[in-house]
Structures are given as structure tokens and as C-alpha cells.
Design an enzyme around this catalytic site. Structure first.
Site, short mmCIF file in Angstrom:
data_model
loop_
_atom_site.label_atom_id
_atom_site.label_comp_id
_atom_site.label_asym_id
_atom_site.label_seq_id
_atom_site.Cartn_x
_atom_site.Cartn_y
_atom_site.Cartn_z
CD GLN A 95 32.49 41.04 43.61
OE1 GLN A 95 32.75 41.58 42.53
NE2 GLN A 95 33.43 40.74 44.50
CD GLU A 132 32.20 39.20 37.35
OE1 GLU A 132 32.52 38.42 38.25
OE2 GLU A 132 32.45 40.44 37.39
NE ARG A 282 34.52 45.56 47.60
CZ ARG A 282 34.83 46.62 46.88
NH1 ARG A 282 34.13 47.74 47.03
NH2 ARG A 282 35.82 46.59 46.02
#
Length: 394
Positions: A95, A132, A282
Site C-alpha cells: 500500500q 505514519e 493498495r
């Protein structure tokens, strides 16, 4: 203001068998335990333990929607980060995530097209980016992250061709074509698009490469091919994995994954902190929707080293993981620390017991307990022994 919060682990199929509850000392759910969300994202907002303290708001999203200025401070409309406990019992999908501009445009575009937020073919669940970090909590945490240099991928393909020649069987045309891609110095994007096209011959190539990987049982590199093919036979992501950096983090090591970085968590337990978004493009290793053109539009095809995120010491008993984004930072406390809070914060005690004291408010947190701290507190003193995490903006 300190407000007790909790949540229930999300039961995605790739989740672990009880690793989150084992870490936090809570009762096993009996379902796969994949991600425990601590934050205000509407997909799974944290539940408020004592709604009387928040004027009967039942969760963080509801409370912020109603009393945002009181909770987050003047001029702040949303909690910009989301803290997760993540436990991968099986590989997640390959992803990548969009930039802020891509997310805003994609969200608006899909809204205008009338695609429901819950639709399986929806790419953008919100208008935010999703950089992230992941910090390994288990002894090891395995991941794929970013493209490696074409020369390294070429060496892997050449080894596969050698194994194929040793088998005595004619080299499949598709394997020869893949090697030609690599030797022609094609860019990573061209090779990626060719593999992920999933044209009818590609699963056949996956099957052949899987068989060659099984024949070379001593190879650590091809062990990953064998592993991924066991979960997703025929999936082009099995081949794409040979284009990517494969890393095994030791406990306490972290990665930062910016917009455009292709990645997949493969196995392990970690603390994940990100911008508050659920936008995922994805690219294989999944039965879910794969939108190849949209994925390619957000990917960064630059070859890059493993994106480790080094900790900054905060005295003897704490350290901070500060990525190059303002949305979040993760502070790990093992003994004691004075922590400045530039925003509202979330605190999670994973191991041991800690006192969290702002001068006006104080609470003792034990294993598995968490609190939300409103923006007006400013700073907290933390004392105890174990492992406690503080998430805030920078």
C-alpha cells in the site's frame, strides 16, 4: 483535563490471535486482533470511559464535533493524529498513501462521483494525508518499505533465471521478459506497472517464481517469496516484493513512511502513529480493491534506503520519535519525563504503572489504560516504571 478512553481491536483478517490483548492485559476478543485505534477518526473513535466528564459525549469524535475549541484549542478543528496498537499475524496489503493535495483532490472527486464512503471501490475515505511511523514492540517486526535500486532487483531476477536454467526446463517467456526489463535499465515505474497489470500471464509467472524459490530453500531472500505466495498464490505482489526493501526491526526500532512510500507490514506487534486518515491505495497481497492508475499516481518510484526513524533522547528515562511532519510525534517513557504538549495528546500505558501529573490534574495509569489530554494542559510530569507512550503534534 484528563479523560479516560478505550476501544476494541479491529478484527481485520490479517490480525493476530490475541497479541494486542496480551500486550495490554485485556480480555481476548476471540477474533483476529489487528488494530486498536486511539483517536477521534470517525472510522473507530475512542470510547470515553466516563461520559459524565464530557457532557455525555460517548466518544472522542462526538466530543470534538460538539466542543472542539474547548478540547483542541482555538482554531483547531480536528485531532490531527491517530495512535494505534498494530498486530500483524499475516502480511498486510502492499500500500501507499497520498500527499495532502492528492488526498483533498481525490476525496472531492469521489464525493462528486457519488461513491459511498463504505463502497469497496472507494479510494479516499477522507481528505487527509496519512504519513505514519511504526515502532517495534515485539522482539522483531518485519516489513517491506520503499523501492530498492534496480541493480539489486536485477540480481534477484538473474538468480531466478539461473535456477530456472538448472531445472532443465525452457525459460518461460515472461521470466525472460522480466529480466530484459531489468537489464534494459527500465525505470522502476515501468517494471512495477508491468507486474501489477495482472494480465493473464502474470499469475503464471508468480507460480513459476514461487516454484523456483521453493527449490532454493536455503535462500533468505526467496524465503519471503515463499511466505507471501503461501498467503496470496498468484498475486503480482509476490514478485513486486523483490523490488522492495525488506527489513526486520528489532524491538525499539522505528520506521517513518511518508506519502508515496510503498510498504507492507508482514509480521509483528508495534505502536503505529499517523496523521488521522484512512486513505489507503493498495497494490497487491490483498483480495481487496486495487486501483492501479490511482496507486501509480501517488507512488514515489525513487529507490531509497530503509527509512529508519532514530529516537532523540529526552533525559535518562524517555525518548522521542519525531518525523519530518508537524502532525505527530511519539514519546516513549520508561521511567520519568517532563513532556511539553503543544496540542491535545493521547497517553497509553503498555507496561508497568505511571503517574501523569499536569499540576492541576493527576492520574495513575496501569497496563492497558489510556487517557486523552485536552490542549489546555500544556505540559505533564510522568513518573513510573515500564513503557508509556505519549502522542501529540510537534
Amino acid at each position: 483535563m484528563f479523560v479516560g478512553i478505550t476501544n476494541t481491536p479491529r478484527d481485520y483478517a490479517w490480525g493476530s490471535a490475541g497479541e494486542i490483548s496480551a500486550l495490554l492485559g485485556t480480555s481476548p476478543t476471540g477474533k483476529p486482533e489487528a488494530e486498536l485505534w486511539l483517536g477521534a477518526h470517525p472510522g473507530s473513535p475512542s470510547v470515553i470511559l466516563d461520559p459524565a466528564t464530557t457532557g455525555d459525549a460517548g466518544d472522542l469524535h462526538e466530543w470534538i464535533q460538539r466542543d472542539g475549541e474547548q478540547v483542541l484549542g482555538a482554531g483547531v478543528e480536528r485531532l490531527p493524529f491517530l495512535l494505534k496498537v498494530l498486530a500483524a499475524g499475516a502480511p498486510l496489503s502492499l500500500q501507499a498513501h497520498p500527499t495532502p493535495e492528492q488526498a483533498a483532490a481525490g476525496f472531492a472527486r469521489e464525493n462528486a462521483a457519488g461513491i459511498p464512503l463504505t463502497a469497496s471501490n472507494r479510494n479516499y475515505k477522507d481528505g487527509s494525508a496519512k504519513p505514519e511511523l511504526i515502532l517495534a514492540v515485539s522482539d522483531t517486526f518485519e516489513a517491506l518499505c520503499g523501492f530498492r535500486a534496480m541493480a539489486e532487483t536485477r540480481a534477484s531476477i538473474e538468480r531466478l533465471v539461473e535456477l530456472d536454467a538448472a531445472s532443465g526446463a525452457p525459460t518461460p517467456a515472461l521470466l525472460a521478459e522480466w529480466l530484459a526489463f531489468a537489464r534494459a535499465d527500465s525505470d522502476l515505474r515501468a517494471m512495477f506497472e508491468w507486474l501489477i497489470s495482472a494480465a493473464p500471464p502474470v499469475p503464471k509467472l508468480v507460480e513459476r517464481v514461487t516454484a523456483l524459490a521453493e527449490a532454493d530453500s536455503a535462500s533468505e531472500e526467496f524465503a519471503l517469496v515463499r511466505k507471501l505466495a503461501g498467503f496470496y498464490p498468484g498475486d503480482p505482489g509476490v514478485l513486486i516484493s523483490l523490488m522492495l526493501n525488506h527489513v526486520t526491526l528489532a524491538k525499539g526500532e522505528a520506521l517513518f513512511l511518508p506519502a508515496g512510500n510503498i510498504h507492507a507490514y508482514l509480521r509483528g506487534l508495534g505502536i503505529e502513529l499517523m496523521a488521522s486518515s484512512d486513505n489507503v491505495m493498495r497494490g497487491g497481497l490483498t483480495p481487496k480493491h486495487v486501483d492501479v492508475p490511482e496507486l501509480v499516481s501517488v507512488l514515489d518510484f525513487s529507490a531509497s534506503p530503509v527509512p529508519y526513524l532514530r529516537a532523540e533522547p529526552l533525559g535518562e528515562g524517555a525518548q522521542a520519535f519525531r518525523p519530518p511532519v508537524r502532525d505527530f510525534q511519539l514519546i516513549e517513557v520508561n521511567e520519568a519525563a517532563k513532556v511539553q504538549l503543544p496540542s491535545a495528546a493521547i497517553v497509553l500505558c503498555a507496561v508497568g504503572e505511571f503517574m501523569v501529573d499536569s499540576g492541576e490534574h493527576a492520574v495513575t495509569l496501569t497496563r492497558g489504560e489510556s487517557i486523552f489530554i485536552t490542549a489546555d494542559e500544556g505540559a505533564v510530569s510522568i513518573r513510573g516504571t515500564g513503557q508509556l507512550f505519549v502522542a501529540s503534534t510537534q
